[in-house]
Motif scaffolding. Sequence first.
Motif, PDB file in Angstrom:
ATOM      1  N   VAL A 185       0.817  -1.155   0.070  1.00  7.84           N
ATOM      2  CA  VAL A 185       0.106  -0.233   0.036  1.00  7.84           C
ATOM      3  C   VAL A 185       0.915   1.236  -0.054  1.00  7.84           C
ATOM      4  CG1 VAL A 185      -1.930  -1.019   1.143  1.00  7.84           C
ATOM      5  CG2 VAL A 185      -0.174  -0.113   2.568  1.00  7.84           C
ATOM      6  N   LYS A 186       0.350   2.388  -0.599  1.00 12.87           N
ATOM      7  CA  LYS A 186       1.077   3.399  -0.774  1.00 12.87           C
ATOM      8  C   LYS A 186       0.210   4.594  -0.531  1.00 12.87           C
ATOM      9  CE  LYS A 186       3.398   5.753  -4.786  1.00 12.87           C
ATOM     10  NZ  LYS A 186       3.988   5.339  -6.156  1.00 12.87           N
ATOM     11  N   GLY A 236       5.230   3.961   1.437  1.00 15.17           N
ATOM     12  CA  GLY A 236       4.331   2.693   1.464  1.00 15.17           C
ATOM     13  C   GLY A 236       5.079   1.873   2.138  1.00 15.17           C
ATOM     14  N   VAL A 237       4.248   0.634   2.141  1.00 15.10           N
ATOM     15  CA  VAL A 237       4.892  -0.718   2.827  1.00 15.10           C
ATOM     16  C   VAL A 237       4.333  -1.752   2.153  1.00 15.10           C
ATOM     17  CG1 VAL A 237       3.129  -0.474   4.496  1.00 15.10           C
ATOM     18  CG2 VAL A 237       5.277  -1.786   5.021  1.00 15.10           C
ATOM     19  N   GLY A 238       5.292  -2.822   2.051  1.00 13.65           N
ATOM     20  CA  GLY A 238       4.602  -4.055   1.634  1.00 13.65           C
ATOM     21  C   GLY A 238       5.328  -4.997   2.130  1.00 13.65           C
ATOM     22  N   PRO A 251      -2.400  -4.660   5.209  1.00 22.25           N
ATOM     23  CA  PRO A 251      -1.381  -3.701   4.864  1.00 22.25           C
ATOM     24  C   PRO A 251      -1.506  -2.293   5.366  1.00 22.25           C
ATOM     25  CG  PRO A 251      -2.020  -5.095   3.106  1.00 22.25           C
ATOM     26  CD  PRO A 251      -2.933  -5.094   4.334  1.00 22.25           C
ATOM     27  N   ASN A 252      -2.770  -1.814   5.569  1.00 23.66           N
ATOM     28  CA  ASN A 252      -3.026  -0.426   6.174  1.00 23.66           C
ATOM     29  C   ASN A 252      -2.402  -0.542   7.597  1.00 23.66           C
ATOM     30  OD1 ASN A 252      -4.502   2.062   5.489  1.00 23.66           O
ATOM     31  ND2 ASN A 252      -5.494   1.558   7.349  1.00 23.66           N
ATOM     32  N   LEU A 277      -3.162   4.232  -2.619  1.00 22.07           N
ATOM     33  CA  LEU A 277      -2.968   3.162  -3.801  1.00 22.07           C
ATOM     34  C   LEU A 277      -2.855   1.698  -3.048  1.00 22.07           C
ATOM     35  CD1 LEU A 277      -1.120   5.773  -4.785  1.00 22.07           C
ATOM     36  CD2 LEU A 277      -1.987   4.861  -6.792  1.00 22.07           C
ATOM     37  N   ALA A 278      -3.206   0.496  -3.597  1.00 26.85           N
ATOM     38  CA  ALA A 278      -2.688  -0.782  -3.168  1.00 26.85           C
ATOM     39  C   ALA A 278      -2.299  -1.542  -4.538  1.00 26.85           C
ATOM     40  CB  ALA A 278      -3.807  -1.210  -2.270  1.00 26.85           C
ATOM     41  N   HIS A 279      -1.633  -2.656  -4.328  1.00 29.48           N
ATOM     42  CA  HIS A 279      -1.287  -3.289  -5.371  1.00 29.48           C
ATOM     43  C   HIS A 279      -0.515  -4.653  -5.039  1.00 29.48           C
ATOM     44  CE1 HIS A 279      -0.620  -3.636  -9.720  1.00 29.48           C
ATOM     45  NE2 HIS A 279       0.847  -3.946  -9.597  1.00 29.48           N
TER      46      HIS A 279
END
Length: 431
Positions: A185-186, A236-238, A251-252, A277-279
Amino acid sequence: MENFDVIVVGGGPAGLSAALSAAKAGMKTVVIERGDYPGTKNVMGGVLYTKATEAVVPDFWQSAPLERPVIEQRYGFLSGDETILAGYRDPVWAQAPYNAHTVLRVKFDRWLAQQAEKAGVMIITETVVEDLLYKGDNVVGVRTGRAEGDLGAKVVILAEGVNAFIAKKAGLAPQMRPDTVAVAVKEIIQLPQEKLEDRFCLEPGQGATIELFGDSTQGMMGTAFIYTNKDSLSIGVGALLEPLIRTKWTPNDLLEALKAKPYVKRLIQGGETKEYLAHLIPEGGYNAMPKLHRQGVLVVGDTAMLVNGLNREGSNLAMTSGKMAGEVAAQCIQSGDLSDQGMSLYEQRMRDSFVVKDLYKFRRLGRFFETHPHFLKVYPEIAANAMHLYFTADETSKKERQKQIMKMVFEKRAKGGLVSDVFGAWRAILK
């Protein structure tokens, strides 16, 4: 049914690079994009590498909608509220044609699509490709969700992203596993240019990146990032899907915890969130790569699992694979050999390139962190405690302080475990 030489499924950097290369070789080429326009469905951290991009569009940096050239890269470990940082700054990176830029994909992908159109590529948007078309065992085009939506082609290039729906149907890609894909998420946080440059110690127009490990992902396999744009930050973080499911973190949640860290909180202070954004990101690496070709089909970019997470490289791998695929597609069409054997030229070129060589080099990395989960939790804590002890000035002698540090280290990780970890890390990263 309208017929093309090459159909590209997906309008990201890999797909557009493939289309550009094919069109420049004289192929009648079309890109099918499910978004309103290329870029609306595409997400990445935001670093674009010059060498790979310039191979697709020479001198792109003179006209592309770029944010800032990256002149400094920082790496850090978070342990609780403590931070350990290291960085490298190179004035040469501030000179054209630069080493890398930060970008916002909505802007950049749209510009890259315009370059493809100038080269003669047709771009069809708001259209989903549902399957490949076959004549016997031969691929002869694609079927879209539109009425009368069948399109013929001699070669189809799949650049559909990590979900790889068509690649799976074609028997090229396996089903996605939670240990081979990350959820990221970013946020885009708006900040005045002068504040950005002040907080990152940058000259006007220059940019920096920060990669954070350890408690940035609560010790899970993954990373966090902060990149400077013109008047905003990309933060962001993944993390891998498997530990997220196991620990029930979202993720949030990770992103909010990251933003609350003292070091990060200071960098984003006073900013206003403009986008969220999320991916999904492919993290399986070499061991999860699908078959890259079959008769009439080539696989590129995220669909081919082409991400080097350790070195924060993805856009350059995507564009390089796309360029090669477009060139091979044109070569096979011109020679009349559209067989699986003919398409294998693409895989040969990929294996001879840095793309697959680097993925192969780090092929053990994912498994290593799976079997050594303490690496991103215990070792940042050890390092932070050691630095706290060493840099605290009181009446304790440095000799005594060193004894305290060694005692603390062995209390947190036994000698045998340390030796095993060092050997395992060497084998996974350096061998």
